[in-house]
Design a protein around this motif. Sequence first.
Motif, PDB file in Angstrom:
ATOM      1  N   LEU A   1      -7.607   0.337  -3.624  1.00 23.52           N
ATOM      2  CA  LEU A   1      -6.466   0.501  -2.685  1.00 23.52           C
ATOM      3  C   LEU A   1      -7.299   0.804  -1.449  1.00 23.52           C
ATOM      4  O   LEU A   1      -6.910   0.734  -0.374  1.00 23.52           O
ATOM      5  CB  LEU A   1      -5.605   1.483  -3.282  1.00 23.52           C
ATOM      6  N   LEU A   2      -8.320   1.768  -1.484  1.00 22.60           N
ATOM      7  CA  LEU A   2      -9.040   2.341  -0.380  1.00 22.60           C
ATOM      8  C   LEU A   2      -9.583   1.012   0.244  1.00 22.60           C
ATOM      9  O   LEU A   2      -9.540   1.060   1.713  1.00 22.60           O
ATOM     10  CB  LEU A   2      -9.927   3.211  -0.877  1.00 22.60           C
TER      11      LEU A   2
ATOM     12  N   VAL B   1       0.783  -1.050  -0.018  1.00 19.84           N
ATOM     13  CA  VAL B   1      -0.009   0.101  -0.017  1.00 19.84           C
ATOM     14  C   VAL B   1       0.826   1.322   0.064  1.00 19.84           C
ATOM     15  O   VAL B   1       0.566   2.423  -0.681  1.00 19.84           O
ATOM     16  CB  VAL B   1      -0.986  -0.144   1.109  1.00 19.84           C
ATOM     17  N   LEU B   2       1.822   1.152   0.834  1.00 20.75           N
ATOM     18  CA  LEU B   2       2.778   2.320   0.912  1.00 20.75           C
ATOM     19  C   LEU B   2       3.484   2.605  -0.230  1.00 20.75           C
ATOM     20  O   LEU B   2       3.683   3.846  -0.752  1.00 20.75           O
ATOM     21  CB  LEU B   2       3.807   2.072   2.005  1.00 20.75           C
TER      22      LEU B   2
ATOM     23  N   ILE C   1      -6.925  -0.692   2.366  1.00 19.54           N
ATOM     24  CA  ILE C   1      -6.624   0.080   3.343  1.00 19.54           C
ATOM     25  C   ILE C   1      -7.608  -0.300   4.609  1.00 19.54           C
ATOM     26  O   ILE C   1      -7.349  -0.222   5.709  1.00 19.54           O
ATOM     27  CB  ILE C   1      -6.436   1.376   3.130  1.00 19.54           C
TER      28      ILE C   1
ATOM     29  N   GLU D   1      -4.523  10.939  -6.024  1.00 24.42           N
ATOM     30  CA  GLU D   1      -5.712  10.221  -6.173  1.00 24.42           C
ATOM     31  C   GLU D   1      -5.695   8.712  -5.755  1.00 24.42           C
ATOM     32  O   GLU D   1      -5.043   7.884  -6.331  1.00 24.42           O
ATOM     33  CB  GLU D   1      -6.739  10.445  -7.168  1.00 24.42           C
ATOM     34  N   VAL D   2      -6.468   8.423  -4.813  1.00 25.67           N
ATOM     35  CA  VAL D   2      -6.467   6.826  -4.249  1.00 25.67           C
ATOM     36  C   VAL D   2      -7.574   6.180  -4.813  1.00 25.67           C
ATOM     37  O   VAL D   2      -8.817   6.698  -4.870  1.00 25.67           O
ATOM     38  CB  VAL D   2      -6.327   6.826  -2.767  1.00 25.67           C
TER      39      VAL D   2
ATOM     40  N   VAL E   1       1.117   9.407  -5.497  1.00 22.94           N
ATOM     41  CA  VAL E   1      -0.231   9.377  -5.982  1.00 22.94           C
ATOM     42  C   VAL E   1      -1.182  10.407  -5.561  1.00 22.94           C
ATOM     43  O   VAL E   1      -0.808  10.770  -4.265  1.00 22.94           O
ATOM     44  CB  VAL E   1      -0.944   8.004  -5.511  1.00 22.94           C
TER      45      VAL E   1
ATOM     46  N   LYS F   1       2.255   1.877  -3.411  1.00 23.11           N
ATOM     47  CA  LYS F   1       1.292   2.435  -4.338  1.00 23.11           C
ATOM     48  C   LYS F   1       1.051   4.040  -3.942  1.00 23.11           C
ATOM     49  O   LYS F   1       0.721   4.559  -4.882  1.00 23.11           O
ATOM     50  CB  LYS F   1       0.154   1.619  -4.207  1.00 23.11           C
ATOM     51  N   LEU F   2       1.143   4.306  -2.798  1.00 22.55           N
ATOM     52  CA  LEU F   2       0.653   5.479  -2.234  1.00 22.55           C
ATOM     53  C   LEU F   2       1.533   6.689  -2.696  1.00 22.55           C
ATOM     54  O   LEU F   2       1.316   7.725  -2.699  1.00 22.55           O
ATOM     55  CB  LEU F   2       0.286   5.683  -0.944  1.00 22.55           C
ATOM     56  N   GLU F   3       3.039   6.141  -2.840  1.00 24.44           N
ATOM     57  CA  GLU F   3       4.057   7.063  -3.144  1.00 24.44           C
ATOM     58  C   GLU F   3       3.622   7.795  -4.488  1.00 24.44           C
ATOM     59  O   GLU F   3       3.770   7.377  -5.704  1.00 24.44           O
ATOM     60  CB  GLU F   3       5.303   6.424  -3.071  1.00 24.44           C
TER      61      GLU F   3
END
Length: 108
Positions: free
Chosen positions: A86-87, A72-73, A90, A81-82, A79, A75-77
Amino acid sequence: MSLKVVDKKNRWRNKTVAFRVSPEEWEQFETAARLSGLSKQEYLISRMYQRDIVVQGNPRVYKALRNELTKVLEKLEGVREVDSELLETIKLITLTLNGLKEETHVRA
């Protein structure tokens, strides 16, 4: 002839269920099953009967949580908009961790 393998309730599971899912749906399913600590079969059967999934904290579950958080981390780098998948991952990680924390807190 080999012995029949039965479940905990002495049922012989000889029927196969198969269906197609997208790669994204497969990833979500695998993540949910892995975080539950159940086999994929047991996870699907529990969900089919709309049973609550009770996660038992063990090294396998903690490792799965750690690995999913790492994914997750990554993928979030960078970004802005989530996406909804992925939400959902989380939320599932958060729900699992909160449940494990409550389980640990109650026993203390």
